[in-house]
Structures are given as structure tokens and as C-alpha cells.
Write an enzyme that holds these catalytic residues in place. Structure first.
Site, short mmCIF file in Angstrom:
data_model
loop_
_atom_site.label_atom_id
_atom_site.label_comp_id
_atom_site.label_asym_id
_atom_site.label_seq_id
_atom_site.Cartn_x
_atom_site.Cartn_y
_atom_site.Cartn_z
CE LYS A 88 7.36 -1.43 10.69
NZ LYS A 88 7.93 -1.49 9.19
CE1 TYR A 130 -2.72 2.71 3.18
CE2 TYR A 130 -3.10 3.05 0.88
CZ TYR A 130 -3.29 3.44 2.12
OH TYR A 130 -3.96 4.46 2.56
NE ARG A 168 -5.03 4.30 17.20
CZ ARG A 168 -5.37 4.35 18.61
NH1 ARG A 168 -5.87 5.50 19.23
NH2 ARG A 168 -5.50 3.41 19.32
CE1 TYR A 222 3.28 -2.24 13.46
CE2 TYR A 222 4.37 -3.65 11.78
CZ TYR A 222 3.61 -2.43 12.07
OH TYR A 222 3.61 -1.52 11.31
CG LEU A 243 4.54 -10.42 -5.29
CD1 LEU A 243 4.54 -11.41 -6.56
CD2 LEU A 243 4.25 -9.03 -5.39
CB SER A 269 4.68 1.86 13.11
OG SER A 269 3.47 2.10 13.67
#
Ligand code: WQD
Length: 342
Positions: free
Chosen positions: A157, A15, A235, A153, A37, A128
Site C-alpha cells: 500500500k 466488500y 482501533r 501487505y 473474483l 490503508s
């Protein structure tokens, strides 16, 4: 400066990567994409070329594979790398923690080693806001403590940031920028590329967009008893085109420099879940009905950025508002109700 750069985008079919590829080409750069992919589709590639007006060299490889990366660096003259490739599903990172640490950290370390071996000096890393954890009071600033992440996750990062920072210090030749994304949403205004998560979306906007097309049965709001004006989480949503342009500015900043610099990439404005649903209802012309559900584990009540450092040093500021984010999301989703051809 940028119109002479040849930039490798790891995870460039995703994205953020696909939108950044287009903005880099619009700024005059050449783009090479490496993507395995695992969470994207190669059918985005002709659309990237259509929008960017240039050919893209594509390598279907895993960034954790040193031989594959060496072959790419030997074949392509690469000036800089933007590192998007990584697993990014928060709930999955809890149930598959080791997979996330192995994949996301190996890819970062492998990439840095092969860049060093091939004399590639510049990296922009897709980090992030999740690295801030839940103990910092918004607006979040880059000098606030990080690392108290609520999921593996986020930890990958945080750890990748430290690896890149320390590699830059050790080698003395690396120039690195860490971009801490807040909540990317929206799509290129052409409606030709957008967010296409696999399976049921975890994130709010892709779920709302799929609900608006009738692809999802019900829309649930996770919790309405948070300490916020309407009880739902707040957010800092940022248009993916603004985010993509931040990468162009980050490259322009770091090429010719060494060291490591970190930037928040957000708008500085916070919107609640209900405000986003209202904005999307306006964009799609439908009165989207929702139901309240229990809180989602790990959700932090309020997060929004102080992005003044990016404005000061990168000359970057978000320009698109929540209505534009929802209008552009709707154009993509309504034109591509099932996303990209798989
Ligand atoms: C926002 C709010 C949900 C879906 C995560 C990652 C972050 C980055 C962006 C990867 C929360 C609520 C959601 C739904 C809802 N990911 N919600 N109904 O959690 O801020 O950030 O995605 O790079 O690292 O942490 O974004 O969109 O998942 O949730 O009520 O169907 O929307 O509970 O309050 P989040 P989100």
C-alpha cells in the site's frame, strides 16, 4: 458533476468496492466493475444493481493483464477509476510476500499505464492506515511519516502510494486521491450486501459476527495486556457506508484537478476490542462470551485518525457510530449466515 461520470471500480465485487458502487450509483454515476473474483463472488452483482437501481457492466479480468484492461478501456468510456483490486490478508502477505508485491504493485502500475494510454485522467486509490506503521502517536495525520510497515501487505500500500504520487508528478495530467482507510466495518443498512471474507476471518468484526450466528466455535481476544484502559487494542472503526461516501466525495474533489492528495478516512474515535464485543452483543441481543488469547504478532496498541483534512477539503465526515456499525453488520450476517452464494 458526479451524475455524468462513468467510473471503473477495480475489485468492485469486494466488500468496500460493492458498497462504493452502490453509493456512486445513488449519487448519479454509472459503474463498471473489473474483478478476477479471487476473493469475492459475482453473486454480489445483482444485489449492487438492486440497491443502486442501475445496470453494472462487469468484466471478469485480472488488472495485472494489460490486454484485458485495454479491451475494457476501448469498449467502455471511463471518466475515472477507483482502484480497490489487491490481495489484502496481512498474515498471508508475510508467508507469500513475493506474491503480494507482484500482484499489488503490478496491478497498480499496469492500471496507471493503461489509463495513460487511454486518456483516463483520474484515480482514487484504496490505501490503508497500516502505512503509518507503529512509530506515530495517534491521532494520525497525513503529514506523519509512513513506510515503517509491519508486513508486506502494508508495504504494498505504501509503495503503491509512492508510485501513484510520482506518476502524477511525472505526467502532469493525472489527478489522484489516496484514501487511507482505518478499520472499515458494517454493511449497507438494507442487509443485502456486506463483508464476506473467504475462510476464517482475520479481522475482528466479521469474526465476531460469524461467532454470533454460531458459525465459529470460540471468540478469542488477542491480548489483554496492552497499554490501554482495558488492556485490549484500540482501533478507529468506520462504517463502510461512510467510507463509500468518502470515495464519492474524493471523485467530486479530484475531477478537474491534477496532482496527488492523501486523506485519512476514519472517525477520530477509538474503540477497544472489548468495547466492540460489548457493542455487538447489544446489537445481536446475545451476551457474547470470549476468552483471552496471547497477543497477535504485528498488532499496534492504539490507532485512530485525525480526519480533519477530509472534512476541510472533501466536505466529508463520518456520520454513523459504533452501534449503527454493529446493527448493520448484524442485519447482514443474520440474513446471510453463509455470506454470498459461491
Ligand atoms: C483489530 C483488533 C486484533 C480478531 C487490519 C489490517 C488493515 C485492514 C484492517 C485491510 C486487533 C483483534 C481480531 C479476533 C481479536 N486490512 N482481534 N480477535 O489489525 O487493526 O487492521 O485489518 O485492509 O490494513 O492491518 O484489524 O480487525 O484484524 O484487528 O482480538 O478474532 O482486534 O488482534 O487487536 P487491524 P483487525
Amino acid at each position: 458533476m458526479l451524475n455524468k461520470l462513468r467510473v471503473l471500480l477495480t475489485g468492485g465485487c469486494g466488500y468496500i468496492g460493492s458498497h462504493t458502487a452502490v453509493e456512486l450509483m445513488r449519487a448519479g454515476s454509472e459503474v463498471v466493475i473489473a474483478d478476477n473474483l479471487v476473493n469475492s463472488s459475482a453473486s454480489v452483482l445483482p444485489r449492487i444493481e438492486e440497491l443502486g437501481g442501475k445496470r453494472v457492466s462487469f468484466y471478469n479480468i485480472d488488472v495485472c493483464d494489460p490486454e484485458a484492461l485495454d479491451a475494457l478501456f476501448e469498449r467502455e468510456h471511463i471518466d475515472a477509476v477507483i482502484h480497490f483490486a489487491g490481495l489484502k490478508c496481512v498474515p498471508e502477505s508475510v508467508s507469500k510476500a513475493l506474491l503480494y508485491y507482484r500482484n499489488n504493485l503490478d496491478s497498480t502500475m499496469n492500471l496507471l499505464e493503461r489509463m495513460n494510454a487511454h486518456g483516463v485522467r483520474y484515480i482514487v486509490f484504496s490505501s490503508s492506515a497500516t502505512v503509518y506503521g507503529e512509530s506515530n502517536v495517534p491521532p494520525l495525520r497525513e503529514d506523519m511519516p509512513t513506510g515503517a510497515c509491519t508486513n508486506p501487505y502494508g508495504m504494498t500500500k505504501h509503495m503503491s502510494e509512492i508510485i501513484i504520487r510520482d506518476a502524477a508528478r511525472a505526467e502532469g495530467k493525472l489527478g489522484a486521491v489516496l484514501l487511507r482507510y482505518f478499520n472499515p466495518i458494517g454493511a449497507d443498512e438494507s442487509g443485502r450486501i456486506g463483508e464476506d471474507p473467504q475462510g476464517i476471518p482475520n479481522n475482528l468484526l466479521p469474526y465476531v459476527a460469524q461467532f454470533a450466528t454460531g458459525r465459529r466455535e470460540k471468540l478469542f481476544v488477542n491480548g489483554n495486556d496492552y497499554p490501554t484502559p482495558d488492556g485490549t487494542c484500540i482501533r478507529d472503526y468506520i462504517h463502510v457506508m461512510d467510507l463509500a461516501i468518502a470515495h464519492v466525495k474524493a471523485l467530486d474533489y479530484i475531477v478537474g484537478r491534477t496532482g496527488c492528495e492523501v486523506f485519512n478516512i476514519g472517525t477520530g474515535n477509538g474503540y477497544s476490542v472489548l468495547e466492540v464485543i460489548a457493542a455487538f452483543s447489544k446489537a445481536c441481543g446475545k451476551d457474547l462470551k470470549y476468552e483471552f488469547a496471547p497477543r497477535r504478532a504485528g498488532d499496534i496498541p492504539v490507532m485512530y485518525a485525525d480526519s480533519s483534512k477530509a472534512e476541510r477539503l472533501l466536505g466529508w465526515k463520518a456520520e454513523r457510530d459504533i452501534n449503527k456499525m454493529c446493527e448493520d453488520t448484524w442485519r447482514w450476517q443474520s440474513n446471510n449466515p453463509m455470506g454470498y452464494e459461491k
